[in-house]
Scaffold this motif. Sequence first.
Motif, PDB file in Angstrom:
ATOM      1  N   TYR A 146       0.820  -1.222   0.000  1.00 31.43           N
ATOM      2  CA  TYR A 146       0.000   0.000   0.000  1.00 31.43           C
ATOM      3  C   TYR A 146       0.854   1.273   0.000  1.00 31.43           C
ATOM      4  O   TYR A 146       0.323   2.377   0.082  1.00 31.43           O
ATOM      5  N   ILE A 149       1.143   5.474  -1.794  1.00 33.92           N
ATOM      6  CA  ILE A 149       0.673   6.808  -1.379  1.00 33.92           C
ATOM      7  C   ILE A 149       1.812   7.687  -0.879  1.00 33.92           C
ATOM      8  O   ILE A 149       1.679   8.910  -0.829  1.00 33.92           O
ATOM      9  N   TRP A 150       2.936   7.095  -0.511  1.00 35.92           N
ATOM     10  CA  TRP A 150       4.087   7.859  -0.003  1.00 35.92           C
ATOM     11  C   TRP A 150       4.996   8.343  -1.144  1.00 35.92           C
ATOM     12  O   TRP A 150       5.926   9.112  -0.896  1.00 35.92           O
ATOM     13  N   VAL A 162       1.360  13.269   0.919  1.00 41.59           N
ATOM     14  CA  VAL A 162       0.497  12.082   1.017  1.00 41.59           C
ATOM     15  C   VAL A 162      -0.970  12.493   0.863  1.00 41.59           C
ATOM     16  O   VAL A 162      -1.384  13.490   1.469  1.00 41.59           O
ATOM     17  N   PRO A 163      -1.745  11.816   0.027  1.00 37.79           N
ATOM     18  CA  PRO A 163      -1.475  10.533  -0.641  1.00 37.79           C
ATOM     19  C   PRO A 163      -0.886  10.642  -2.042  1.00 37.79           C
ATOM     20  O   PRO A 163      -0.935   9.648  -2.770  1.00 37.79           O
ATOM     21  N   LYS A 166      -2.739   9.256  -4.921  1.00 35.19           N
ATOM     22  CA  LYS A 166      -3.007   7.805  -4.905  1.00 35.19           C
ATOM     23  C   LYS A 166      -4.101   7.498  -3.876  1.00 35.19           C
ATOM     24  O   LYS A 166      -4.612   8.390  -3.201  1.00 35.19           O
ATOM     25  N   SER A 167      -4.422   6.243  -3.735  1.00 32.09           N
ATOM     26  CA  SER A 167      -5.396   5.799  -2.734  1.00 32.09           C
ATOM     27  C   SER A 167      -5.168   4.338  -2.409  1.00 32.09           C
ATOM     28  O   SER A 167      -4.530   3.598  -3.172  1.00 32.09           O
ATOM     29  N   ASP A 168      -5.726   3.899  -1.263  1.00 35.39           N
ATOM     30  CA  ASP A 168      -5.652   2.479  -0.909  1.00 35.39           C
ATOM     31  C   ASP A 168      -6.411   1.630  -1.923  1.00 35.39           C
ATOM     32  O   ASP A 168      -6.021   0.491  -2.211  1.00 35.39           O
ATOM     33  N   THR A 202      -6.870  -2.572   3.996  1.00 38.67           N
ATOM     34  CA  THR A 202      -6.829  -1.117   3.870  1.00 38.67           C
ATOM     35  C   THR A 202      -5.560  -0.603   4.541  1.00 38.67           C
ATOM     36  O   THR A 202      -4.822  -1.361   5.183  1.00 38.67           O
ATOM     37  N   GLN A 205      -4.427   5.701   4.267  1.00 37.53           N
ATOM     38  CA  GLN A 205      -5.158   6.684   3.464  1.00 37.53           C
ATOM     39  C   GLN A 205      -6.654   6.609   3.778  1.00 37.53           C
ATOM     40  O   GLN A 205      -7.341   7.623   3.851  1.00 37.53           O
ATOM     41  N   GLU A 206      -7.166   5.390   3.963  1.00 40.20           N
ATOM     42  CA  GLU A 206      -8.579   5.202   4.281  1.00 40.20           C
ATOM     43  C   GLU A 206      -8.829   5.130   5.777  1.00 40.20           C
ATOM     44  O   GLU A 206      -9.849   5.630   6.257  1.00 40.20           O
ATOM     45  N   PRO A 208      -6.555   5.910   9.019  1.00 41.74           N
ATOM     46  CA  PRO A 208      -5.286   6.292   9.673  1.00 41.74           C
ATOM     47  C   PRO A 208      -4.995   5.493  10.937  1.00 41.74           C
ATOM     48  O   PRO A 208      -3.826   5.265  11.281  1.00 41.74           O
TER      49      PRO A 208
END
Length: 360
Positions: A146, A149-150, A162-163, A166-168, A202, A205-206, A208
């Motif tokens: 995952y 996102i970094w 971040v993100p 991007k996304s999870d 997950t 991103q979704e 924390p």
Amino acid sequence: MSRRAFIRWLVAIGGILIGISAWFSWLVKKKFMTETVTVAAHSADTPEPSASQEPPQPSEEPLPPGPLMSFFILSDLHVTIGDPLTMTKLRQALDDVTHFDGPVDAIMLTGDLTDTGTDRDYKELRGILNAYKLPPVHANMGNHDYYTIWINKANQWDQDAVPNGKSDAISREQFKKFFGYSQIYNDFTANGHSIVLLSQETYVQEKPEVGEGAWYSDEQMAWFKARVKQLYKPGRPLFVMTHQPLPPVGTDGKTHQLMRAIEFRDTLAPYKNVLVFCGHRHQDFQNGTPHYIQETFHYFHNASVGRTLNRAYQQEARNKAQGIYVQVFADKVTVRGREFSNRTWIEEANWTVPLEKVKV
């Protein structure tokens, strides 16, 4: 006839009768002696059981020789173009697997397949896998899968952004597309023996609060319970693959752990001959860290192909690349650690799990 002739006739008749009688007596004696000897010989060889003797019990059916199923578990590959040594180590592992002196029915990749989860890292992973003729390969997701996102558009670590667009959800879709899955948790059966692969669902991103932990949804846990019940066969082993390890018994996990651990353990508790394998810790099989724990199931911690670490979580032996080879026999399962860099067995990682028989 004169009196003298009559006497001679009687004597002759008497002699004939005596001869016939002797001959008949000899025949009867011969028959009796033969039957006696035959019966005696039969009695000596196969004595009749007395009423108090137990009849002989049939011997157990011999176990089939050789393994019924064999597979490798490779964890924490961390393939990335930013660290070419990770790619070299995966090639060493696959070289060993494809030239292995023994059966290999499948390969399990248990999380952190790439280091950053980017398109670039997945492309490197695809190129390496495609270079070999491999048995079926199955996988689950780890936290590093995952990490896209970094990473910014320049393929640099950019925590402030971040993100990074991007996304999870993108990470999950990448993983599913790579392996042709319809969902990120799956199972695989070979030669009548099944492997269940659970995936971290997950990331931060979704959610924390998840951190680096393995969060499983209600849907995944319901699927897990149903598949274990359906796939379990008494007397045979059932294998479960996770990425993050379990927390202590009686607790749920946090970051770097399987989070719904109480429910996970409760799901497996009714079943015998279950073996669970995790990765994530990267611990060298030879550093004295426990890699096997017996709970209601048999629990194994794998080492790492890409980055094998010492007890201080340092990559002290940079050339080590380790994994696990599993073989299923009719009465046991063997679990052995493998050093892929020199194609040798690891003495410190050698376990045999006897299978509990079905009680009739």
